[in-house]
Scaffold this active site. Sequence first.
Site, PDB file in Angstrom:
ATOM      1  N   SER A 174     -24.396  94.846 -15.468  1.00  0.00           N
ATOM      2  CA  SER A 174     -24.565  95.481 -15.555  1.00  0.00           C
ATOM      3  C   SER A 174     -26.155  95.826 -15.285  1.00  0.00           C
ATOM      4  O   SER A 174     -26.826  95.295 -14.905  1.00  0.00           O
ATOM      5  CB  SER A 174     -25.037  95.266 -17.621  1.00  0.00           C
ATOM      6  OG  SER A 174     -26.053  96.758 -17.507  1.00  0.00           O
ATOM      7  N   TYR A 201     -26.815  91.734 -25.201  1.00  0.00           N
ATOM      8  CA  TYR A 201     -26.678  92.391 -24.112  1.00  0.00           C
ATOM      9  C   TYR A 201     -27.221  92.200 -22.846  1.00  0.00           C
ATOM     10  O   TYR A 201     -27.227  91.695 -22.488  1.00  0.00           O
ATOM     11  CB  TYR A 201     -26.669  93.513 -24.520  1.00  0.00           C
ATOM     12  CG  TYR A 201     -25.763  94.412 -23.392  1.00  0.00           C
ATOM     13  CD1 TYR A 201     -24.301  94.133 -23.680  1.00  0.00           C
ATOM     14  CD2 TYR A 201     -26.309  95.423 -22.742  1.00  0.00           C
ATOM     15  CE1 TYR A 201     -23.351  94.957 -22.758  1.00  0.00           C
ATOM     16  CE2 TYR A 201     -25.610  95.471 -21.426  1.00  0.00           C
ATOM     17  CZ  TYR A 201     -24.302  95.936 -21.888  1.00  0.00           C
ATOM     18  OH  TYR A 201     -23.350  96.895 -20.866  1.00  0.00           O
TER      19      TYR A 201
HETATM   20  P1  NAD Z   1     -15.002  99.185 -23.397  1.00  0.00           P
HETATM   21  O1  NAD Z   1     -14.948  99.359 -24.782  1.00  0.00           O
HETATM   22  O2  NAD Z   1     -14.018 100.344 -23.178  1.00  0.00           O
HETATM   23  O3  NAD Z   1     -14.626  98.005 -22.662  1.00  0.00           O
HETATM   24  C1  NAD Z   1     -14.345  96.796 -23.056  1.00  0.00           C
HETATM   25  C2  NAD Z   1     -13.574  96.018 -22.960  1.00  0.00           C
HETATM   26  O4  NAD Z   1     -13.710  94.647 -23.134  1.00  0.00           O
HETATM   27  C3  NAD Z   1     -12.221  96.185 -23.699  1.00  0.00           C
HETATM   28  O5  NAD Z   1     -10.708  96.481 -23.026  1.00  0.00           O
HETATM   29  C4  NAD Z   1     -11.978  95.319 -25.205  1.00  0.00           C
HETATM   30  O6  NAD Z   1     -10.490  95.345 -25.553  1.00  0.00           O
HETATM   31  C5  NAD Z   1     -12.073  94.362 -24.302  1.00  0.00           C
HETATM   32  N1  NAD Z   1     -12.638  93.503 -25.190  1.00  0.00           N
HETATM   33  C6  NAD Z   1     -13.641  93.554 -25.827  1.00  0.00           C
HETATM   34  N2  NAD Z   1     -14.151  91.844 -26.647  1.00  0.00           N
HETATM   35  C7  NAD Z   1     -12.639  91.303 -26.042  1.00  0.00           C
HETATM   36  C8  NAD Z   1     -12.902  90.301 -26.737  1.00  0.00           C
HETATM   37  N3  NAD Z   1     -13.381  89.541 -28.089  1.00  0.00           N
HETATM   38  N4  NAD Z   1     -11.694  89.284 -26.135  1.00  0.00           N
HETATM   39  C9  NAD Z   1     -10.953  90.090 -25.011  1.00  0.00           C
HETATM   40  N5  NAD Z   1     -11.151  91.177 -24.429  1.00  0.00           N
HETATM   41  C10 NAD Z   1     -11.959  91.978 -25.434  1.00  0.00           C
HETATM   42  O7  NAD Z   1     -15.977  99.656 -22.718  1.00  0.00           O
HETATM   43  P2  NAD Z   1     -16.646  99.289 -20.888  1.00  0.00           P
HETATM   44  O8  NAD Z   1     -18.131 100.789 -21.017  1.00  0.00           O
HETATM   45  O9  NAD Z   1     -15.208 100.176 -20.079  1.00  0.00           O
HETATM   46  O10 NAD Z   1     -16.881  98.100 -20.951  1.00  0.00           O
HETATM   47  C11 NAD Z   1     -16.612  97.030 -19.332  1.00  0.00           C
HETATM   48  C12 NAD Z   1     -17.413  96.397 -19.126  1.00  0.00           C
HETATM   49  O11 NAD Z   1     -18.883  97.171 -18.264  1.00  0.00           O
HETATM   50  C13 NAD Z   1     -18.886  95.481 -20.288  1.00  0.00           C
HETATM   51  O12 NAD Z   1     -18.626  94.008 -19.855  1.00  0.00           O
HETATM   52  C14 NAD Z   1     -19.835  96.661 -20.224  1.00  0.00           C
HETATM   53  O13 NAD Z   1     -21.231  95.473 -20.647  1.00  0.00           O
HETATM   54  C15 NAD Z   1     -19.786  96.603 -18.596  1.00  0.00           C
HETATM   55  N6  NAD Z   1     -20.753  97.935 -18.957  1.00  0.00           N
HETATM   56  C16 NAD Z   1     -20.673  98.962 -19.529  1.00  0.00           C
HETATM   57  C17 NAD Z   1     -21.057 100.368 -18.587  1.00  0.00           C
HETATM   58  C18 NAD Z   1     -20.657 101.555 -19.315  1.00  0.00           C
HETATM   59  O14 NAD Z   1     -21.453 103.175 -19.458  1.00  0.00           O
HETATM   60  N7  NAD Z   1     -19.789 101.954 -20.189  1.00  0.00           N
HETATM   61  C19 NAD Z   1     -22.398 100.067 -18.070  1.00  0.00           C
HETATM   62  C20 NAD Z   1     -22.842  98.172 -17.922  1.00  0.00           C
HETATM   63  C21 NAD Z   1     -22.144  97.780 -18.220  1.00  0.00           C
END
Ligand code: NAD
Length: 257
Positions: A139, A152
């Site tokens: 991130s 985080y």
């Molecule tokens: P999201 O909530 O849509 O996806 C998260 C995924 O992780 C989901 O598929 C969820 O089911 C899974 N998950 C959660 N707990 C779990 C567990 N215990 N075991 C297995 N799977 C689990 O969120 P996202 O935005 O797609 O985030 C994905 C990644 O990207 C994360 O690591 C997040 O920190 C990172 N990220 C997201 C953003 C953003 O703006 N969306 C920005 C920077 C980083």
Amino acid sequence: MSFAGKTAVITGSNSGIGLGVARELARAGADVVLNSFTDSDADHALAAELAKEFGVKARYIAADMSKAADCRRLIADAGTCDILVNNAGIQFVAPIDEFPTEKWDAIIAINLTSAFHTTAAALPVMRAAGWGRVVNIASAHGLTASPYKSAYVAAKHGIVGLTKVTALETAQEPITCNAVCPGYVLTPLVEAQIPDTMKEYGMDRETVIKEVMLARQPSKDFATVEQLGGTVNFLCSDAASQITGTTISVDGGWTAL
Ligand code: NAD
């Protein structure tokens, strides 16, 4: 580059960025293993849809990334793992002195420790196959901080460190490890927050996106899950064979500020 014949395991891929990354890898010909901690018909249907759309093999394997044994079983059950994308992640926001210990533990387990376990299980498989790519979805918070996101930010900085160590331990092998550092990405979860934020601030959609949600993102535009997938595909390509142990920001200029 075609990834035909390669298998990609993407943790946390039944929604958001993980699903977007899985779709772009499948579009490029990789067989994919989707994952989350749930085990619903909808989860398995997602894999079936992906297989049909892109003509690849796709499976869904339920495994809880907060549990060490599940992380290692995911790689074992996948059978093979040429590309590992550590993407599963959760968030919780509170001042340090009020931050619940169980939330700290869950964030460190899912956002950081899971990647240690899956990588430890996948590296021997990649070595046996003679090729491998590990991509950690970190991130902008792996490189910068914000208040109230202690767990985080610590986990995301940690995964950038783990990325460097994995790269050094595999540097003389045909295996690379890099981290992608997204700013705000337009996922269904982020999209769902827009109406409430509009109400809270009494602003229209465009103003709330530019002035509230993307206050720190100079481009004033979200990254898309397709762009994240494209970045992962690039890191898995031959062009990126000498790129290892580093971060690629997809953050509209956030870290340039
Ligand atoms: P999201 O909530 O849509 O996806 C998260 C995924 O992780 C989901 O598929 C969820 O089911 C899974 N998950 C959660 N707990 C779990 C567990 N215990 N075991 C297995 N799977 C689990 O969120 P996202 O935005 O797609 O985030 C994905 C990644 O990207 C994360 O690591 C997040 O920190 C990172 N990220 C997201 C953003 C953003 O703006 N969306 C920005 C920077 C980083």
